[in-house]
Design a protein around this motif. Structure first.
Motif, PDB file in Angstrom:
ATOM      1  N   PHE A   1       0.826  -1.205   0.000  1.00 36.36           N
ATOM      2  CA  PHE A   1       0.000   0.000   0.000  1.00 36.36           C
ATOM      3  C   PHE A   1       0.864   1.262   0.000  1.00 36.36           C
ATOM      4  CE2 PHE A   1      -2.022   3.355   2.592  1.00 36.36           C
ATOM      5  CZ  PHE A   1      -3.073   3.681   1.746  1.00 36.36           C
ATOM      6  N   LEU A   2       1.858   1.297   0.870  1.00 30.66           N
ATOM      7  CA  LEU A   2       2.731   2.465   0.953  1.00 30.66           C
ATOM      8  C   LEU A   2       3.467   2.707  -0.363  1.00 30.66           C
ATOM      9  CD1 LEU A   2       4.225   1.995   4.534  1.00 30.66           C
ATOM     10  CD2 LEU A   2       2.375   3.527   3.832  1.00 30.66           C
ATOM     11  N   ASP A   3       3.875   1.633  -1.013  1.00 31.95           N
ATOM     12  CA  ASP A   3       4.547   1.760  -2.312  1.00 31.95           C
ATOM     13  C   ASP A   3       3.613   2.343  -3.360  1.00 31.95           C
ATOM     14  OD1 ASP A   3       6.779   1.115  -4.262  1.00 31.95           O
ATOM     15  OD2 ASP A   3       5.180  -0.120  -5.098  1.00 31.95           O
ATOM     16  N   HIS A   4       2.365   1.920  -3.352  1.00 32.12           N
ATOM     17  CA  HIS A   4       1.400   2.427  -4.326  1.00 32.12           C
ATOM     18  C   HIS A   4       1.076   3.901  -4.064  1.00 32.12           C
ATOM     19  CE1 HIS A   4       0.000  -2.007  -4.856  1.00 32.12           C
ATOM     20  NE2 HIS A   4       1.083  -1.727  -5.569  1.00 32.12           N
ATOM     21  N   VAL A   5       0.994   4.289  -2.812  1.00 32.82           N
ATOM     22  CA  VAL A   5       0.783   5.704  -2.489  1.00 32.82           C
ATOM     23  C   VAL A   5       1.959   6.537  -2.982  1.00 32.82           C
ATOM     24  CG1 VAL A   5       0.634   7.399  -0.615  1.00 32.82           C
ATOM     25  CG2 VAL A   5      -0.694   5.282  -0.495  1.00 32.82           C
ATOM     26  N   GLU A   6       3.171   6.048  -2.759  1.00 31.60           N
ATOM     27  CA  GLU A   6       4.379   6.770  -3.166  1.00 31.60           C
ATOM     28  C   GLU A   6       4.399   7.011  -4.678  1.00 31.60           C
ATOM     29  OE1 GLU A   6       8.128   8.656  -2.592  1.00 31.60           O
ATOM     30  OE2 GLU A   6       6.526   8.086  -1.187  1.00 31.60           O
ATOM     31  N   GLN A   7       3.833   6.098  -5.438  1.00 29.66           N
ATOM     32  CA  GLN A   7       3.828   6.240  -6.893  1.00 29.66           C
ATOM     33  C   GLN A   7       2.952   7.389  -7.367  1.00 29.66           C
ATOM     34  OE1 GLN A   7       3.439   2.594  -9.271  1.00 29.66           O
ATOM     35  NE2 GLN A   7       3.904   1.411  -7.419  1.00 29.66           N
ATOM     36  N   VAL A   8       1.886   7.704  -6.641  1.00 29.89           N
ATOM     37  CA  VAL A   8       0.964   8.757  -7.093  1.00 29.89           C
ATOM     38  C   VAL A   8       1.077  10.043  -6.278  1.00 29.89           C
ATOM     39  CG1 VAL A   8      -0.688   7.099  -8.019  1.00 29.89           C
ATOM     40  CG2 VAL A   8      -0.965   7.903  -5.674  1.00 29.89           C
ATOM     41  N   ASN A   9       1.631   9.946  -5.046  1.00 32.36           N
ATOM     42  CA  ASN A   9       1.713  11.138  -4.195  1.00 32.36           C
ATOM     43  C   ASN A   9       2.926  11.013  -3.265  1.00 32.36           C
ATOM     44  OD1 ASN A   9       1.242  13.432  -2.645  1.00 32.36           O
ATOM     45  ND2 ASN A   9      -0.926  12.989  -2.305  1.00 32.36           N
ATOM     46  N   PRO A  10       4.119  11.228  -3.804  1.00 36.22           N
ATOM     47  CA  PRO A  10       5.342  11.058  -3.011  1.00 36.22           C
ATOM     48  C   PRO A  10       5.357  11.927  -1.761  1.00 36.22           C
ATOM     49  CG  PRO A  10       5.858  11.293  -5.342  1.00 36.22           C
ATOM     50  CD  PRO A  10       4.401  11.623  -5.189  1.00 36.22           C
ATOM     51  N   GLU A  11       5.741  11.308  -0.640  1.00 29.63           N
ATOM     52  CA  GLU A  11       5.972  11.988   0.636  1.00 29.63           C
ATOM     53  C   GLU A  11       4.709  12.515   1.313  1.00 29.63           C
ATOM     54  OE1 GLU A  11       9.060  14.898   0.267  1.00 29.63           O
ATOM     55  OE2 GLU A  11      10.458  13.508  -0.692  1.00 29.63           O
ATOM     56  N   VAL A  12       3.543  12.095   0.852  1.00 31.28           N
ATOM     57  CA  VAL A  12       2.321  12.529   1.539  1.00 31.28           C
ATOM     58  C   VAL A  12       2.282  11.908   2.935  1.00 31.28           C
ATOM     59  CG1 VAL A  12       0.946  10.609   0.588  1.00 31.28           C
ATOM     60  CG2 VAL A  12      -0.192  12.695   1.377  1.00 31.28           C
ATOM     61  N   PRO A  13       1.924  12.670   3.976  1.00 33.29           N
ATOM     62  CA  PRO A  13       1.811  12.093   5.325  1.00 33.29           C
ATOM     63  C   PRO A  13       0.690  11.055   5.376  1.00 33.29           C
ATOM     64  CG  PRO A  13       1.907  14.491   5.413  1.00 33.29           C
ATOM     65  CD  PRO A  13       1.711  14.126   3.976  1.00 33.29           C
ATOM     66  N   ILE A  14       0.906   9.988   6.137  1.00 32.79           N
ATOM     67  CA  ILE A  14      -0.081   8.911   6.272  1.00 32.79           C
ATOM     68  C   ILE A  14      -0.287   8.615   7.750  1.00 32.79           C
ATOM     69  CG2 ILE A  14      -0.637   6.508   5.719  1.00 32.79           C
ATOM     70  CD1 ILE A  14       1.170   6.756   3.266  1.00 32.79           C
TER      71      ILE A  14
END
Length: 257
Positions: free
Chosen positions: A181-194
């Motif tokens: 999941f974290l990898d997929h988030v990084e692909q569309v929105n790098p460095e967004v807080p989670i």
């Protein structure tokens, strides 16, 4: 097709104008507006009820507006927190618009409101294109939804200032793969807080509220830029990009679908 595209662009432009007016209205009051977006069933209402209850208990003056196609069930539920709550019924519209929100706030929003929580319609497509005059856009994701959700909905996740994972207390039970999941988030929105949260156990609620307080105090929010191949998806489409796209596609076995 061109007329359809032009009309959609005009609708978005008009919404952006209204969002600017609403943002100024909220800024003058010192109110931080938070736009909450998610799929249906993500636990958005359950988490918001806890945020309202704990925020109020800790001295953060909050109010909430919730939007649905029908019923006032969520407003009734959120009112249990003791915070002022309003319901917007969109009458079938798949998203909330700035003008609808502004009209509902007029003459209702308390002057001393620190944070206005806006629970958008349960949908990760249409709401992503509409600015509501918010300071903070949060996309919520439940551990039960599938780790590839950010890749399937790159506009919603790619434009988020903050991502909140819900139902974290059952992550292990449902086989949630956090690294994927974290990898997929990084692909569309790098460095967004989670933030990882659970409305049932209270996990992560305090730290999420603390971050919201810091944003209201002036801390800069994450500024997303849709990454790479997803940049063209800033706005969703209702028409096919190519006439051929509207034709039935061949099934895997070669027969017509």
């Amino acid at each position: 097709m061109c007329k359809s595209v032009d009309l959609h662009q005009a609708v978005l432009a008009k919404n952006d104008e209204r969002a600017l007016v609403l943002r100024d209205f909220l800024d003058q009051r010192g109110t931080l507006a938070v736009n909450l977006m998610s799929s249906p069933g993500s636990g958005k209402t359950a988490l918001l009820e806890v945020l309202l209850t704990e925020g109020t208990a800790s001295g953060m003056t909050s109010a909430a507006v919730t939007a649905d196609l029908a019923t006032e069930n969520d407003a009734t539920r959120l009112a249990r927190s003791g915070a002022p709550v309003q319901q917007i019924l969109t009458d079938g519209l798949c998203h909330l618009e700035a003008g609808m929100l502004h009209r509902r706030l007029q003459g209702w929003l308390p002057e001393n409101t620190d944070v206005l929580w806006v629970e958008n319609v349960g949908n990760l497509v249409c709401p992503a294109s509409y600015d509501l005059g918010e300071t903070l856009r949060i996309v919520l994701f439940s551990v039960t939804e599938g780790e590839d959700k950010p890749l399937k909905y790159p506009t919603a996740f790619g434009l988020a200032h903050l991502i909140v994972v819900t139902k974290s207390d059952i992550a292990q039970a449902v086989g949630f793969e956090e690294d994927a999941f974290l990898d997929h988030v990084e692909q569309v929105n790098p460095e967004v807080p989670i933030h990882f949260t659970s409305a049932r156990s209270g996990q992560g609620v305090g730290s999420l509220l603390a971050r919201v307080r810091r944003y209201r105090a002036g801390e800069a929010v994450h500024r997303p830029v849709l990454a790479g191949a997803h940049a063209h998806l800033l706005h969703h489409r209702h028409e096919a990009a190519d006439p051929a796209d509207s034709q039935p596609r061949a099934a895997l076995d070669g027969t017509a679908s």
